[in-house]
Design a protein around this motif. Structure first.
Motif, PDB file in Angstrom:
ATOM      1  N   ARG A 100       0.831  -1.211   0.000  1.00 20.84           N
ATOM      2  CA  ARG A 100       0.000   0.000   0.000  1.00 20.84           C
ATOM      3  C   ARG A 100       0.862   1.257   0.000  1.00 20.84           C
ATOM      4  O   ARG A 100       0.582   2.214  -0.712  1.00 20.84           O
ATOM      5  N   SER A 103       2.294   1.754  -3.417  1.00 21.32           N
ATOM      6  CA  SER A 103       1.211   2.017  -4.368  1.00 21.32           C
ATOM      7  C   SER A 103       0.648   3.426  -4.207  1.00 21.32           C
ATOM      8  O   SER A 103       0.194   4.035  -5.178  1.00 21.32           O
ATOM      9  N   ALA A 110      -4.876   3.499  -3.719  1.00 25.37           N
ATOM     10  CA  ALA A 110      -4.221   2.397  -3.008  1.00 25.37           C
ATOM     11  C   ALA A 110      -4.706   2.307  -1.563  1.00 25.37           C
ATOM     12  O   ALA A 110      -4.744   1.222  -0.982  1.00 25.37           O
ATOM     13  N   SER A 113      -7.384  -0.330  -0.633  1.00 27.68           N
ATOM     14  CA  SER A 113      -7.098  -1.768  -0.636  1.00 27.68           C
ATOM     15  C   SER A 113      -7.257  -2.352   0.759  1.00 27.68           C
ATOM     16  O   SER A 113      -6.773  -1.786   1.740  1.00 27.68           O
ATOM     17  N   CYS A 138       2.844  -4.163  -7.061  1.00 30.16           N
ATOM     18  CA  CYS A 138       2.860  -4.652  -5.678  1.00 30.16           C
ATOM     19  C   CYS A 138       3.813  -5.818  -5.492  1.00 30.16           C
ATOM     20  O   CYS A 138       4.559  -5.877  -4.503  1.00 30.16           O
TER      21      CYS A 138
END
Length: 162
Positions: A100, A103, A110, A113, A138
């Motif tokens: 995360r 991202s 992100a 998520s 990722c």
């Protein structure tokens, strides 16, 4: 060699209405760490189906690393993290946090998520996003630590210090 299982959570993919490009990306990248895909399934976004397939791969196929793709968001059908949390014995939050964090440098989405990672028996489970681009981004963040993580889970490390 790391025995790898891939589960793609996709209703359309399970019905044959969408090609699974994310699973292909995983298979390509995992070869970098001597990973061999020994089991691969495309399943509907249903929690019980996901749990059943995860356990089958872990118990019957003896995989060391289970990578899921899809079903990590906020939509009602996104249940992959929920299935994973019901199975794992130890959560490994740093893996999902690292994905995360990196991202977020690319997209503010992100933070939406819900991906998790954890250990069940001697298998590491990691939830990856659904899009091929996000899977690549990722997996590239975490791939270098995966062999060491598998060794730790299998109690094959005498010393963790560098």
């Amino acid at each position: 060699m790391i025995k790898v299982g891939i589960i793609t959570a996709s209703d359309k993919g399970a019905r044959g209405e969408r090609e699974d490009k994310s699973g292909q990306v995983i298979e390509e990248l995992i070869a970098e760490i001597d990973g061999e895909v020994v089991s691969y399934q495309i399943v509907p976004d249903k929690k019980e189906v996901l749990k059943t397939k995860m356990l089958e791969m872990i118990i019957e196929d003896g995989i060391n690393l289970l990578l899921t793709t899809g079903g990590t968001g906020l939509a009602p059908c996104d249940v992959t993290p929920d299935a994973t949390l019901e199975l794992i014995e130890k959560e490994v939050p740093g893996i999902a946090e690292a994905m995360r964090m990196e991202s977020l440098k690319i997209t503010d989405r992100a933070m939406l998520s819900r991906a998790v990672s954890g250990v069940i028996k001697e298998t590491l489970i990691i939830n990856l996003p659904g899009s091929p681009k996000a899977v690549q981004e990722c997996l590239e963040v975490i791939i270098s630590v995966l062999p060491h993580a598998i060794d730790l889970i299998q109690d094959e490390v005498d010393e963790c210090a560098r």
